[in-house]
Design an enzyme around this catalytic site. Structure first.
Site, short mmCIF file in Angstrom:
data_model
loop_
_atom_site.label_atom_id
_atom_site.label_comp_id
_atom_site.label_asym_id
_atom_site.label_seq_id
_atom_site.Cartn_x
_atom_site.Cartn_y
_atom_site.Cartn_z
N SER A 257 0.74 -1.43 -0.03
CA SER A 257 0.07 -0.26 0.15
C SER A 257 1.11 1.26 -0.06
O SER A 257 2.56 1.31 0.13
CB SER A 257 -0.81 -0.18 1.68
OG SER A 257 -0.11 0.45 2.25
N LYS A 258 0.08 2.15 -0.19
CA LYS A 258 0.97 3.40 0.07
C LYS A 258 1.92 3.87 0.91
O LYS A 258 3.12 3.89 1.40
CB LYS A 258 0.20 5.02 -0.27
CG LYS A 258 -0.20 5.14 -1.45
CD LYS A 258 -0.56 6.74 -1.82
CE LYS A 258 -0.67 6.84 -3.09
NZ LYS A 258 -1.78 6.50 -3.62
N ARG A 259 1.37 3.77 2.63
CA ARG A 259 1.95 3.47 3.52
C ARG A 259 2.91 2.45 3.84
O ARG A 259 3.48 2.98 4.07
CB ARG A 259 0.85 2.94 4.49
CG ARG A 259 0.40 3.81 5.96
CD ARG A 259 -0.18 3.47 6.92
NE ARG A 259 0.06 1.90 7.20
CZ ARG A 259 -0.60 1.50 8.10
NH1 ARG A 259 -2.37 2.48 7.35
NH2 ARG A 259 -0.92 0.54 8.79
#
Ligand code: GLU
Length: 494
Positions: A257-259
């Protein structure tokens, strides 16, 4: 494949974001397959989704491919016999095929307004029915539909999916896949802005560009039956289909994910190719790391691009998800750094010293390389190890000069003994300096760590450095003596 049907493989990214591991792996497999089979590797930019278009993304892709050494034979910046290679420049081709599909009864004009479609969708969701187009315009009289189009009514073109029976297609990694046609949708091929969706554009381009193998992400498996039905409706030859595995985040639980991507960067890693370059990874290491995420090789897995080409075989690709493992990246990067010829490595680390403000002497740099190459994981590791070589003076913090177990005064007296010993040598080399210094350690009743540690900090300015005696050999006698002298002064002032 014979001469009349050469292998043609395309990498077809959308310029909707940064070039990451997933796109690099697809491009690499495309390249390997094309080179392995003596075919062509083509870059095509799929930029019809104007809402998700990111300026600069195409440039980053091109630079990423170039840095990785995945040179293509045809592409938007170099042209080729099947251009243009940007989909927004090929609009009339898609329009022609969309009309052809309507003419042949495989597609239809649809005038349904978005709010009605949304209501249908909500209704279907509520009733736990499959979400799909409800067929309203599919049954319109074709002449009536054409008249409305001519009158300028807003419309899209949808594919007429068969309602009954099943669709079968073969994926080279997964074997035959079977879908029930009643589960499939009348997908939009041409949007109301006149631009095609991926489904039409990619299939038409693959046909027009004579693509023989399609390697793409497994996110396209769900619309795979649409693509084969479309191709078959037009009687186009079918390419070999290869849907690659997905990447999982390092924990192996779920997709990246982006995180997660941001967390990786905090740890000095990245999933973006340009970042990896800036973090000091070399293309050889990155390629070796990426190629094994989905490709099972039995023998030695350290390979150059050329060796990958020799060994590549799509039968060894693995459809199981691949977890991203950054410590493997470090492993492959370090391994490939050690395999580089000294002058090549020198050329690659030079900019890191220059960026840090050092003026680099090439002869000295070339002699430093053998001392540090074993310890480099990334190119920028050269700075903490070897930056001090290019400094005129080093200024160690005085307390770092004091060996464990000694007072500053004792340390100063050890330093004086070391100075006298070195000053008495006509030449300071590994061979001339080590034996008498070891004898001095004995005579002083100290450990080598204590004495050599002091000397190391005095000469290099730091506690961690390449091997001490080899490093000293690269410095002039005057420099060494001046630095020990300076250490004595620092210790005396403590
Ligand atoms: N433009 C598509 C994507 O970036 C390409 C898929 C394909 O290779 O066909 O996902």
């Amino acid at each position: 494949m014979n001469q009349s049907n050469p292998v043609r493989v395309r990498f077809a990214p959308s310029p909707t974001g940064r070039m990451h591991l997933g796109s690099a792996r697809t491009a690499l497999y495309d390249y390997l397959l094309a080179r392995r089979l003596g075919g062509q590797f083509i870059l095509r930019i799929e930029d019809t989704d104007r809402k998700r278009f990111v300026p600069g993304a195409e440039q980053e892709l091109i630079e990423g491919l170039r840095w990785l050494g995945l040179h293509y034979d045809e592409g938007p910046d170099i042209g080729g016999p099947y251009g243009p290679y940007r989909q927004t420049e090929r609009q009339e081709i898609y329009l022609r095929w969309a009309n052809e599909l309507v003419e042949r009864g495989h597609a239809f004009y649809c005038f349904c307004p978005p709010d009605r479609l949304e209501k249908v969708r909500q209704e279907q969701l509520k009733n736990k029915q499959p979400v799909r187009y409800d067929g309203t315009c599919r049954h319109l009289d074709p002449d009536e539909a054409r008249r409305r189009v001519r009158a300028g009514e807003r419309h899209v073109i949808r594919f007429k999916m068969p309602y009954e029976g099943e669709t079968r297609a073969v994926d080279a990694l997964r074997g035959e896949i079977v879908w029930q046609n009643r589960d499939l949708d009348d997908a939009i091929l041409l949007k109301s802005d006149g631009l095609p969706t991926y489904h039409l554009a990619a299939m038409a381009d693959d046909y027009e560009m004579k693509i023989t193998h399609v390697i793409r992400g497994s996110e396209w498996l769900s619309t795979f039956p649409l693509h084969v039905n479309l191709i078959r409706a037009l009687g186009w030859p079918e390419p070999v289909w290869i849907h690659l595995s997905v990447f999982l985040k390092p924990s192996g639980k779920g997709k990246m994910s982006k995180r997660e991507a941001a967390a990786a960067l905090n740890d000095g890693y990245s999933i973006f190719i340009k970042d990896l370059k800036e973090l000091g990874y070399i293309p050889e290491g990155v390629l070796n790391w990426i190629v094994l995420m989905g490709w099972g090789v039995a023998e030695d897995d350290v390979m150059t691009l050329e060796e990958m080409v020799q060994r590549f075989d799509i039968r060894n690709l693995n459809p199981a998800p691949a977890a991203i493992n950054f410590s493997k990246l470090d492993h492959f990067n370090g391994t490939h750094i050690r395999r580089l010829p000294a002058d090549d490595l020198a050329r690659r680390i030079k900019p890191y010293f220059e960026r840090a403000g050092y003026s680099v002497d090439d002869t000295l740099l070339l002699r430093i390389v053998p001392l540090i190459r074993e310890r480099l994981v990334t190119l920028d590791d050269c700075l903490p190890f070897a930056g001090w070589f290019f400094k005129d003076n080093v200024t160690p913090a005085p307390e770092t000069l004091v060996p464990k177990g000694l007072t500053p005064a004792e340390a100063a007296s050890v330093a004086r003994r070391v100075y006298d010993l070195l000053a008495a040598l006509p030449e300071i080399t590994h061979a001339s300096a080590e034996p008498p210094l070891r004898a001095l350690v004995e005579a002083l009743g100290l450990t080598p760590n204590q004495v050599f540690g002091l000397l190391r900090v005095a000469v290099t300015g730091q506690a961690v450095s390449p091997p001490l005696f080899e490093s000293m050999e690269l410095l002039s006698r005057e420099t060494i003596l001046a630095r020990v002298q300076n250490a004595i002064a620092l210790l005396e002032r403590m």
